[in-house]
Design an enzyme around this catalytic site. Structure first.
Site, PDB file in Angstrom:
ATOM      1  N   VAL A  80     -11.249   0.894 -40.298  1.00 15.50           N
ATOM      2  CA  VAL A  80     -11.637   0.803 -41.710  1.00 15.50           C
ATOM      3  C   VAL A  80     -12.624   1.900 -42.110  1.00 15.50           C
ATOM      4  O   VAL A  80     -12.940   2.049 -43.292  1.00 15.50           O
ATOM      5  CB  VAL A  80     -12.240  -0.583 -42.067  1.00 15.50           C
ATOM      6  CG1 VAL A  80     -11.189  -1.665 -42.027  1.00 15.50           C
ATOM      7  CG2 VAL A  80     -13.427  -0.928 -41.165  1.00 15.50           C
ATOM      8  N   GLY A  81     -13.102   2.642 -41.158  1.00 12.28           N
ATOM      9  CA  GLY A  81     -14.039   3.701 -41.516  1.00 12.28           C
ATOM     10  C   GLY A  81     -14.185   4.690 -40.389  1.00 12.28           C
ATOM     11  O   GLY A  81     -14.032   4.353 -39.215  1.00 12.28           O
ATOM     12  N   ASP A 129     -29.805   8.932 -44.772  1.00 17.23           N
ATOM     13  CA  ASP A 129     -28.404   9.295 -45.027  1.00 17.23           C
ATOM     14  C   ASP A 129     -27.831   8.367 -46.097  1.00 17.23           C
ATOM     15  O   ASP A 129     -26.714   7.845 -45.956  1.00 17.23           O
ATOM     16  CB  ASP A 129     -27.593   9.222 -43.728  1.00 17.23           C
ATOM     17  CG  ASP A 129     -26.301  10.038 -43.805  1.00 17.23           C
ATOM     18  OD1 ASP A 129     -26.179  10.867 -44.746  1.00 17.23           O
ATOM     19  OD2 ASP A 129     -25.424   9.847 -42.950  1.00 17.23           O
ATOM     20  N   PHE A 152     -20.226  10.059 -36.182  1.00 20.96           N
ATOM     21  CA  PHE A 152     -20.537   9.653 -34.811  1.00 20.96           C
ATOM     22  C   PHE A 152     -19.676   8.495 -34.300  1.00 20.96           C
ATOM     23  O   PHE A 152     -19.668   8.226 -33.105  1.00 20.96           O
ATOM     24  CB  PHE A 152     -22.006   9.221 -34.717  1.00 20.96           C
ATOM     25  CG  PHE A 152     -22.954  10.252 -35.258  1.00 20.96           C
ATOM     26  CD1 PHE A 152     -23.101  11.471 -34.617  1.00 20.96           C
ATOM     27  CD2 PHE A 152     -23.687  10.003 -36.407  1.00 20.96           C
ATOM     28  CE1 PHE A 152     -23.970  12.431 -35.111  1.00 20.96           C
ATOM     29  CE2 PHE A 152     -24.565  10.960 -36.906  1.00 20.96           C
ATOM     30  CZ  PHE A 152     -24.699  12.182 -36.265  1.00 20.96           C
ATOM     31  N   VAL A 159     -15.187   2.732 -37.386  1.00 20.15           N
ATOM     32  CA  VAL A 159     -15.429   1.303 -37.642  1.00 20.15           C
ATOM     33  C   VAL A 159     -14.084   0.576 -37.725  1.00 20.15           C
ATOM     34  O   VAL A 159     -13.181   1.024 -38.428  1.00 20.15           O
ATOM     35  CB  VAL A 159     -16.231   1.093 -38.934  1.00 20.15           C
ATOM     36  CG1 VAL A 159     -16.499  -0.397 -39.164  1.00 20.15           C
ATOM     37  CG2 VAL A 159     -17.544   1.866 -38.885  1.00 20.15           C
ATOM     38  N   GLY A 189     -16.788   7.917 -39.304  1.00 15.37           N
ATOM     39  CA  GLY A 189     -17.957   8.732 -39.627  1.00 15.37           C
ATOM     40  C   GLY A 189     -18.108   9.871 -38.643  1.00 15.37           C
ATOM     41  O   GLY A 189     -17.202  10.131 -37.859  1.00 15.37           O
TER      42      GLY A 189
HETATM   43  N1  ADE Z   1     -16.830   0.100 -43.098  1.00 10.64           N
HETATM   44  C1  ADE Z   1     -17.890   0.388 -42.364  1.00 10.64           C
HETATM   45  N2  ADE Z   1     -18.537  -0.710 -42.035  1.00 10.64           N
HETATM   46  C2  ADE Z   1     -17.861  -1.723 -42.565  1.00 10.64           C
HETATM   47  C3  ADE Z   1     -18.069  -3.115 -42.575  1.00 10.64           C
HETATM   48  N3  ADE Z   1     -19.084  -3.653 -41.948  1.00 10.64           N
HETATM   49  N4  ADE Z   1     -17.218  -3.875 -43.237  1.00 10.64           N
HETATM   50  C4  ADE Z   1     -16.199  -3.297 -43.880  1.00 10.64           C
HETATM   51  N5  ADE Z   1     -15.952  -2.013 -43.891  1.00 10.64           N
HETATM   52  C5  ADE Z   1     -16.789  -1.224 -43.235  1.00 10.64           C
END
Ligand code: ADE
Length: 547
Positions: A229-230, A360, A234, A237, A232
């Protein structure tokens, strides 16, 4: 040569002493030698029947017969202890016993069965006065020493035990006093193979945001990774599922979690974020709820496990949604509140806390909660602004963050490292850009354009040099069109934004001040709502009356 007068004991069991004299033989090698023994017949003794005793007997005799050997007998009857020293022919029984150790050179006692008394006997030969010292069972002696070993060890362990009990009790009291239940205390054992968790979630109540104590448990959470879902700099996620039987799941009600995965090389970033999350004072409803950190050595990964927010990050949300003034207010005021909380040296209860600079702040590091408030995340670059900041930490803190959101003094690497307020002022600058992004997607400004990040004319990831051109050389800031100020609430926010992105860090407002301003506009907005409806009611009354 004179004859020597010595005593001898008769070989039979009469126990009579006889005086006997004979000429001294100068060459004994030619004839067999009779045994020279102690022979005091029966004497009282203090020998306790342990160890080695010297026979209290001053009479030495040559046994009358060549085949006789020295014998010692120790007896204890009630409180009377006696020694008996005699010569005896081993071919004959003595007290109904045959001597079986007469070839010994030392007299080593053996216990024999006797009526009404303790009875030890030994015999020896081939050495003069070999029954002079008698030795009670060597093994018994050793055994008594080994018997002592246990108590000695016990006694030496007592101080250690006392210290251990003290430490355990203190630790227990500390835990109880802090009212931080360990969510892994209950429930089935966890079923991961890679076992090395570092921190436990320790929220003091179900609404608390963090779980911050060191965990010395060896169990990892049973987690099934779902989708990415993400991503970055470093870490990545993942949305993930806490499996059935997880005590964390039962206790915190989490079924879906977010797992931030750092590869081994990004240890420093993981460690920093984990340490920041470990500060219980970070807890806030608008800080990402932290569950636990895990070291997954088998996978060469480090994990941070947190709450999952299905609405995703603010950048994605603003890209896909146009928001109302109310949403703007909720997002903006919660952002200002959480940044003020981070920067504050007091908790909401008034206790001292270490201020933290996020360093950040940007819309992709803010998650959107279902109640339309912000949830600050990604503390990988955060800095605890305490007095213990090392020279190294300070030296490395000149220019960190994302170029697009960097304050002018950060772009220039001219941040005043000696004043912790400088770090807060740089955060406030970044927060102003996020507030600008939020307004840009609010229906209350009139025409809403498609989402663009601040300095959206620059390429996707502008470098520090291009940001310097825009922000320092051109003193550029994102545009605030006049149309945005037609709404009183948004007008206040825009005014505040301009004060927050001031070139001079010292001139910037604090996050706390922005939060207070939001509180004030809420008040104003309610007033205007109220007067609107009052106006409507008045109109209706007039219409009814006219009819
Ligand atoms: N993206 C980064 N951290 C997240 C999270 N805790 N919940 C949903 N999307 C995210």
């Amino acid at each position: 040569m004179n004859a020597v007068v010595i005593y001898y004991l008769s070989g039979n069991q009469s126990n009579f002493l006889h005086l006997f004299s004979f000429p001294l033989i100068s060459d004994t090698s030619a004839i067999p030698v009779r045994q020279l023994c102690r022979f005091c017949d029966l004497r009282a003794t203090n020998c306790p029947g342990r160890g080695v005793c010297k026979v209290e007997c001053d009479i030495t005799a040559i046994c009358p017969e060549y085949n006789e050997v020295c014998v010692s007998i120790w007896r204890k009857k009630d409180d009377n202890i006696t020694f008996e020293t005699v010569c005896h022919d081993p071919a004959l029984p003595l007290y109904g016993l045959y001597l079986d150790d007469y070839n010994n050179t030392k007299c080593v006692m053996k216990e024999k069965k006797a009526k009404d008394s303790k009875f030890f006997i030994c015999s020896c030969s081939n050495e003069e006065e070999c029954n002079d010292h008698i030795i009670f069972n060597l093994n018994e002696h050793t055994a008594s020493e080994s018997e002592l070993v246990g108590p000695v060890i016990l006694v030496s362990l007592v101080p250690l035990l006392v210290i251990a009990i003290f430490v355990i009790t203190s630790f227990y009291c500390y835990r109880v006093c802090n009212q931080q239940p360990n969510p892994r205390k209950k429930g089935k054992p966890l079923d991961n193979t890679d076992k090395h968790p570092i921190i436990d979630p320790e929220g003091s109540d179900s609404s608390s945001t963090h779980a911050n104590n060191l965990n010395h448990n060896t169990e990892l959470l049973p987690i099934e990774l779902d989708v990415l879902v993400g991503k970055g700099r470093f870490a990545e996620v993942y949305k993930a599922k806490l499996k059935q039987g997880s005590s964390v799941r039962e206790e915190h009600g989490f079924e879906t979690v977010a797992v931030k995965i750092f590869q081994f090389e990004e240890y420093a970033s993981w460690k920093n974020e984990k340490d920041i999350f470990s500060d219980a004072d970070l807890r806030h409803e608008n800080v990402l709820h932290f569950l636990t950190a895990e070291e997954r050595k088998g996978q060469r990964q480090y994990w941070l496990i947190t709450a999952y927010h299905p609405l995703g990050n603010l950048q994605e949300f603003l890209t896909n949604h146009i928001i109302s003034w109310q949403d703007l207010w909720l997002l903006g005021s919660s952002l200002a509140r959480v940044v003020a909380h981070l920067h504050s040296d007091r908790t909401s209860c008034g206790r001292c806390k270490v201020p933290i600079a996020h360093r950040d702040i940007k819309s992709s590091n803010i998650l959107v909660k279902k109640d339309m408030t912000c949830c600050l995340c990604d503390f990988g670059l955060a800095l605890r602004l305490d007095n213990s900041l090392s020279v190294d930490e300070l030296a490395n803190s000149g220019q960190v963050g994302t170029a697009r959101y960097m304050a002018p003094e950060v772009l220039e690497s001219r941040i005043n490292l000696e004043n912790i307020e400088s770090f807060k002022q740089a955060d406030v600058y970044s927060m102003a850009l996020v507030l600008w992004e939020i307004i840009s997607r609010c229906s209350a400004i009139g025409e809403v354009k498609e989402y663009k990040p601040p300095f959206g004319n620059l390429r996707e990831h502008p470098c520090v040099e291009s940001m310097k051109d825009s922000v320092l050389r051109d003193r550029g800031r994102p545009e605030i069109p006049n149309s945005w100020t037609s709404h009183a609430g948004i007008q206040m926010v825009c005014g505040s934004i301009e004060e927050c992105w001031d070139h001079d860090p010292e001139a910037r407002l604090t996050a706390h001040c922005i939060a207070e301003r939001f509180d004030d506009v809420e008040y104003l907005d309610k007033l205007s709502d109220c007067s609107d409806s009052e106006e409507k009611m008045l109109e209706e009354i007039i219409v009814v009356n006219e009819k």
